[in-house]
Design an enzyme around this catalytic site. Structure first.
Site, PDB file in Angstrom:
ATOM      1  CG  HIS A 124      -0.344   4.249   2.518  1.00 37.61           C
ATOM      2  ND1 HIS A 124       0.323   3.241   1.862  1.00 37.61           N
ATOM      3  CD2 HIS A 124      -1.096   3.640   3.466  1.00 37.61           C
ATOM      4  CE1 HIS A 124      -0.022   2.069   2.385  1.00 37.61           C
ATOM      5  NE2 HIS A 124      -0.877   2.282   3.369  1.00 37.61           N
ATOM      6  CG  ASP A 201      -3.634   7.184  -2.162  1.00 37.94           C
ATOM      7  OD1 ASP A 201      -4.736   6.590  -2.128  1.00 37.94           O
ATOM      8  OD2 ASP A 201      -2.673   6.883  -1.425  1.00 37.94           O
ATOM      9  CD  GLN A 204      -7.910   5.470   4.609  1.00 40.19           C
ATOM     10  OE1 GLN A 204      -9.011   5.466   5.153  1.00 40.19           O
ATOM     11  NE2 GLN A 204      -7.119   4.414   4.636  1.00 40.19           N
ATOM     12  CE  LYS A 227      -7.025   1.189   2.299  1.00 39.94           C
ATOM     13  NZ  LYS A 227      -6.500   0.751   3.580  1.00 39.94           N
ATOM     14  CB  CYS A 365       1.586   2.170   5.575  1.00 43.21           C
ATOM     15  SG  CYS A 365       1.456   0.410   5.782  1.00 43.21           S
TER      16      CYS A 365
HETATM   17  N1  PMP Z   1      -3.053   4.994   0.247  1.00 45.48           N
HETATM   18  C1  PMP Z   1      -3.740   5.229   1.379  1.00 45.48           C
HETATM   19  C2  PMP Z   1      -4.049   6.653   1.774  1.00 45.48           C
HETATM   20  C3  PMP Z   1      -4.163   4.157   2.167  1.00 45.48           C
HETATM   21  O1  PMP Z   1      -4.839   4.391   3.298  1.00 45.48           O
HETATM   22  C4  PMP Z   1      -3.856   2.834   1.756  1.00 45.48           C
HETATM   23  C5  PMP Z   1      -4.274   1.649   2.598  1.00 45.48           C
HETATM   24  N2  PMP Z   1      -4.044   1.813   3.964  1.00 45.48           N
HETATM   25  C6  PMP Z   1      -3.161   2.651   0.560  1.00 45.48           C
HETATM   26  C7  PMP Z   1      -2.773   3.762  -0.168  1.00 45.48           C
HETATM   27  C8  PMP Z   1      -2.843   1.283   0.059  1.00 45.48           C
HETATM   28  O2  PMP Z   1      -4.018   0.579  -0.245  1.00 45.48           O
HETATM   29  P1  PMP Z   1      -3.989  -0.975  -0.574  1.00 45.48           P
HETATM   30  O3  PMP Z   1      -3.255  -1.630   0.562  1.00 45.48           O
HETATM   31  O4  PMP Z   1      -5.424  -1.366  -0.629  1.00 45.48           O
HETATM   32  O5  PMP Z   1      -3.285  -1.129  -1.866  1.00 45.48           O
END
Ligand code: PMP
Length: 420
Positions: A124, A201, A204, A227, A365
């Site tokens: 991401h 990270d 998910q 999430k 993203c």
């Molecule tokens: N890493 C991953 C794998 C994600 O799916 C996301 C959110 N889509 C993020 C980072 C960023 O998370 P946040 O917007 O809650 O900071």
């Protein structure tokens, strides 16, 4: 194993209660954010109505009460991921904020120009851009691990690309596009051979997998509450105590200090050293309320149900000729990315939206990943434990209708011509 009742679980989510047909929503955008159960809403409301005060500072009764209900959640978060010590749990705004904390504090201070920072092609933007910044500032090199045809980080390639130059490894546990579990334990072990520091990270993964940071042996693990049925604006940075202690503060101000004078300042102990200013008190308390969903027994039966739903949706999508998955094989969690040949991804999402089905369309993203597949976007369907087999059937029926051209004139005219 206690059986999971989706009907009972759904009842906890007011937004999913159908008032009328026109109000009906099938929410398939859970990888972006999940819906919130009543316990989370009630906990927030209760705090503001009964307990509201700032934490850690005042000597009055309300503040003591607020501090207690806030700090109790740290112990719950520790238990969730099996951290060793409560002060290894740092509250952040979310995953992005947690990665930035590590990049700014650890990255800018301990990474040198001769070092390599290793990430993967499936990250991401939140786990790419902070490391690009560190690389630009320090002169370090960013190394990208490829993903294989199944969308999983390629371990063979990693064995060649992770060398004694690797100072930091930052990879996702599960990609928000691919939905497959990466071999993070093996990758961490590889990086450790060279004494590299590791960050996973878990944005998910956390709602779908049992995470044990001691078993993984990662140095950092990060995730967002929103999430996993919790509130927005709050997340967790787990870090091994010794590493967190060695790192300088990320932000400066109240809370994170021990003593301030115009001649200099000494910093607070962990975890407060990394929690400058008034924290998201109500967010943490809301997270605490939702963590009860993750009790071992409930979680096991819930994820078992999710797996059944996952395989069912995969089968159904496979029956539609026009569906082209971005990667081979059934995802490990219900996150499906695909294109529908003959249709622009945005058109598909708009059409489904007109039928009350919320999906995501775009680059999710993860622009570099989509670009590597020659795409500028895809459709992403992501499920949570409150979704049902019936909802999957409705969704599949609408997708089939779209593919078969069984649309009204109005629906037809609202579709743009697929330009890419
Ligand atoms: N890493 C991953 C794998 C994600 O799916 C996301 C959110 N889509 C993020 C980072 C960023 O998370 P946040 O917007 O809650 O900071």
């Amino acid at each position: 194993m206690k059986t999971f009742s989706v009907t009972e679980f759904r009842k906890q989510f007011p937004i999913l209660q159908t008032v009328s047909d026109s109000d009906n929503i099938i929410y398939f955008d859970n990888a972006a954010t999940s819906q919130k159960p009543l316990v989370v809403v009630n906990a927030s409301q209760h705090f503001y109505l009964k307990n509201n005060a700032n934490v850690h500072r005042a000597s009055h009764f309300l503040s003591a009460k607020a501090t207690k209900s806030f700090e109790v959640v740290r112990a719950k978060a520790l238990k969730l991921i099996n951290a060793n010590f409560e002060n290894e749990i740092i509250w952040t705004k979310g995953t992005t904020d947690a990665i930035n904390l590590v990049a700014q504090s650890y990255g800018l201070n301990f990474i040198k120009s001769t070092d390599e920072i290793v990430i993967s092609a499936g990250e991401h933007h939140a786990n790419i851009v902070p490391w690009q910044h560190v690389a630009q500032q320090t002169g370090a090199t960013l190394v990208i691990l490829p993903v294989d045809d199944n969308g999983v980080i390629d371990l063979n390639a990693a064995q060649k690309l992770i060398t004694n130059k690797c100072k930091f490894l930052a990879v996702n546990h599960i990609s928000n596009v691919i939905g497959k579990i990466n071999p993070v334990k093996e990758l961490i072990a590889l990086a450790k051979q060279y004494k590299a520091t590791t960050l996973i990270d878990g944005a998910q993964a956390i709602a779908h997998l049992h995470v044990d940071v001691q078993e993984l042996d990662c140095d950092f693990y990060v995730f967002s509450a929103h999430k996993m049925y919790g509130p927005t604006g709050v997340g967790v940075l787990y870090g091994k105590q010794a590493i967190l202690q060695s790192m300088p503060p990320y932000q400066f101000g109240g809370e994170m200090i021990k003593k301030v004078s115009f001649n200099g300042t000494s910093y607070n102990e962990l975890p407060h050293k990394f929690e400058a200013g008034t924290p998201n008190i109500v967010g943490v308390i809301g997270l605490g309320a939702c963590l009860d969903i993750f009790s071992d027994e409930q979680f096991t039966s819930m994820t078992h149900y999710e797996q059944q739903l996952n395989h069912y949706l995969y089968q159904q999508l496979n029956n539609i000729e026009q569906v082209q998955f971005l990667y081979q094989g059934c995802p490990d969690i219900p996150v499906f990315s695909f294109v529908l040949s003959g249709f622009h991804h945005q058109d598909v999402a708009t059409f489904l939206d007109s039928k009350g089905i919320a999906v995501r369309a775009g680059h999710h993203c993860a622009m570099p990943l989509l670009e590597s597949l020659g795409l500028n976007g895809s459709i992403r369907v992501s499920l949570a434990a409150y979704n049902t087999f019936n909802e999957v059937d409705v969704f599949i029926k609408q997708l089939q209708a779209l593919c078969l051209g069984e649309l009204s004139e109005k629906e037809q005219s609202s579709l743009s011509v697929a330009s890419d």
